[in-house]
Design a protein around this motif. Structure first.
Motif, PDB file in Angstrom:
ATOM      1  N   VAL A  13      -9.340  -7.667  -5.629  1.00  0.00           N
ATOM      2  CA  VAL A  13     -10.124  -7.446  -4.406  1.00  0.00           C
ATOM      3  C   VAL A  13      -9.897  -6.058  -3.837  1.00  0.00           C
ATOM      4  O   VAL A  13     -10.864  -5.379  -3.425  1.00  0.00           O
ATOM      5  N   TYR A  14      -8.656  -5.589  -3.805  1.00  0.00           N
ATOM      6  CA  TYR A  14      -8.434  -4.280  -3.196  1.00  0.00           C
ATOM      7  C   TYR A  14      -9.138  -3.166  -3.969  1.00  0.00           C
ATOM      8  O   TYR A  14      -9.734  -2.259  -3.369  1.00  0.00           O
ATOM      9  N   TYR A  41     -12.733  -3.295  -3.202  1.00  0.00           N
ATOM     10  CA  TYR A  41     -12.940  -2.767  -1.847  1.00  0.00           C
ATOM     11  C   TYR A  41     -12.969  -1.238  -1.857  1.00  0.00           C
ATOM     12  O   TYR A  41     -13.831  -0.616  -1.216  1.00  0.00           O
ATOM     13  N   CYS A  42     -12.028  -0.616  -2.567  1.00  0.00           N
ATOM     14  CA  CYS A  42     -11.997   0.850  -2.632  1.00  0.00           C
ATOM     15  C   CYS A  42     -13.302   1.407  -3.178  1.00  0.00           C
ATOM     16  O   CYS A  42     -13.847   2.390  -2.663  1.00  0.00           O
ATOM     17  N   LYS A  70     -16.185   0.749  -0.620  1.00  0.00           N
ATOM     18  CA  LYS A  70     -16.060   1.647   0.530  1.00  0.00           C
ATOM     19  C   LYS A  70     -16.532   3.057   0.180  1.00  0.00           C
ATOM     20  O   LYS A  70     -17.049   3.786   1.039  1.00  0.00           O
ATOM     21  N   TRP A 128     -15.821 -11.438  -4.367  1.00  0.00           N
ATOM     22  CA  TRP A 128     -15.853 -10.601  -3.158  1.00  0.00           C
ATOM     23  C   TRP A 128     -17.099  -9.708  -3.165  1.00  0.00           C
ATOM     24  O   TRP A 128     -17.776  -9.570  -2.148  1.00  0.00           O
ATOM     25  N   TYR A 174     -10.484  -4.066   4.783  1.00  0.00           N
ATOM     26  CA  TYR A 174      -9.419  -4.724   4.020  1.00  0.00           C
ATOM     27  C   TYR A 174      -8.096  -4.161   4.519  1.00  0.00           C
ATOM     28  O   TYR A 174      -7.846  -2.963   4.431  1.00  0.00           O
ATOM     29  N   GLU A 175      -7.261  -5.026   5.051  1.00  0.00           N
ATOM     30  CA  GLU A 175      -5.962  -4.589   5.557  1.00  0.00           C
ATOM     31  C   GLU A 175      -4.955  -4.623   4.411  1.00  0.00           C
ATOM     32  O   GLU A 175      -4.400  -5.657   4.097  1.00  0.00           O
ATOM     33  N   GLU A 176      -4.749  -3.473   3.809  1.00  0.00           N
ATOM     34  CA  GLU A 176      -3.818  -3.403   2.686  1.00  0.00           C
ATOM     35  C   GLU A 176      -2.392  -3.430   3.212  1.00  0.00           C
ATOM     36  O   GLU A 176      -2.070  -2.818   4.222  1.00  0.00           O
ATOM     37  N   ASP A 210       0.786  -2.993  -1.774  1.00  0.00           N
ATOM     38  CA  ASP A 210      -0.263  -3.579  -2.600  1.00  0.00           C
ATOM     39  C   ASP A 210      -0.781  -2.577  -3.628  1.00  0.00           C
ATOM     40  O   ASP A 210      -1.304  -2.974  -4.662  1.00  0.00           O
ATOM     41  N   ASP A 233      -1.060  -7.385  -5.122  1.00  0.00           N
ATOM     42  CA  ASP A 233      -0.361  -8.032  -4.012  1.00  0.00           C
ATOM     43  C   ASP A 233       1.136  -7.740  -4.146  1.00  0.00           C
ATOM     44  O   ASP A 233       1.837  -8.371  -4.923  1.00  0.00           O
TER      45      ASP A 233
END
Length: 269
Positions: free
Chosen positions: A34-35, A38-39, A42, A67, A135-137, A155, A232
């Motif tokens: 997911v992260y 997200y990158c 974004k 996601w 997204y709060e990494e 993360d 994670d």
């Protein structure tokens, strides 16, 4: 006037976007969690192809698929055994698609396709208009041990900085070097560093940071992808089981099969 065709961009990591990514199809050798998704989202990409990182615990290696579907963003990932994680050129040359979300499927992307064939199809993917959720990494520093060293949970390796020199760094990132530059193994001189092995991957790429860190006298290891969620840092620390350690780590008592948390506590003692 018809819209010009979308560009196809290769990148070893999703954490270093440029303006050229806007509206492009991104082929990145980052993990497909997911992260990472997200990158890319974004940064304004039209679609993305990432590495499935062996899928791993809770299918975290392809967590970006659902996601992205929720945003209407096309997503695909390659089989980690088909091309080296961390190396976009290798991914473009020999990667094979293993995971496709619903949006990517609508433009003809399918499991088994070569990466660049899928990327061409993704140039036809719809442009995302939805707002990208924040997204709060996670980055956490645990209390120091008797040595004065402490464990840093991150993360992503992109969150590691000068404040982490001499510390025990536990990352959710994969254990592969970015491209072929050994200095990408860790951007500061930590006391020790740990990553997710991404299923080992093609040519053992998921372990490739370890010898490079040996050369710098930094203890390092990977946790098995099936033991902890990639992307994670806390899961890496709490759940991870060491799948490989370098020679420096072995001299400090590290061994395959050991719980990472136990070894990390030894390193700060």
């Amino acid at each position: 006037m018809s819209e010009p065709p979308a560009a196809i961009i290769l990148a070893d990591s999703v954490t270093k976007p440029t303006g050229a990514w806007i509206g492009a199809v991104l082929v990145s050798a980052s993990h497909g969690g997911v992260y990472a998704a997200y990158c890319a989202a974004k940064a304004g990409v039209r679609a993305m192809i990432l590495n499935d990182a062996g899928r791993g615990k809770d299918d975290a290696g392809v967590g970006g698929a659902a996601w992205c579907d929720a945003l209407g963003l096309a997503y695909a990932a390659i089989d980690t055994m088909s091309a080296r994680i961390g190396n976009a050129e290798d991914m473009a040359a020999r990667g094979a698609i293993s995971t496709v979300n619903e949006v990517a499927r609508t433009v003809g992307v399918a499991v088994g396709q070569p990466v660049m064939e899928a990327a061409q199809l993704l140039t036809l993917a719809p442009t995302v208009t939805a707002e990208i959720p924040v997204y709060e990494e996670a980055r956490t520093e645990l209390p120091p041990g008797p040595s004065g060293r402490h464990v840093v949970l991150a993360d992503s390796a992109s969150l590691i900085g000068p404040q982490d020199v001499g510390q025990v760094i536990v990352c959710g990132s994969h254990g592969g070097m970015l491209g072929t530059d050994p200095m990408t193994a860790l951007k500061v001189d930590g006391y020790a560093a740990f990553y997710n092995d991404a299923g080992g991957g093609a040519d053992g790429a998921g372990f490739s940071r370890l010898p490079a860190l040996d050369d710098r006298g930094i203890a390092a290891g990977t946790v098995a992808a099936m033991s902890a969620r990639i992307g994670d840092g806390r899961s890496t620390y709490e759940d991870g089981v060491l799948s490989r350690v370098n020679e420096t780590a072995k001299r400090l008592g590290g061994a395959e099969g050991m719980a990472l948390k136990d070894f990390a506590q030894r390193l700060i003692a």
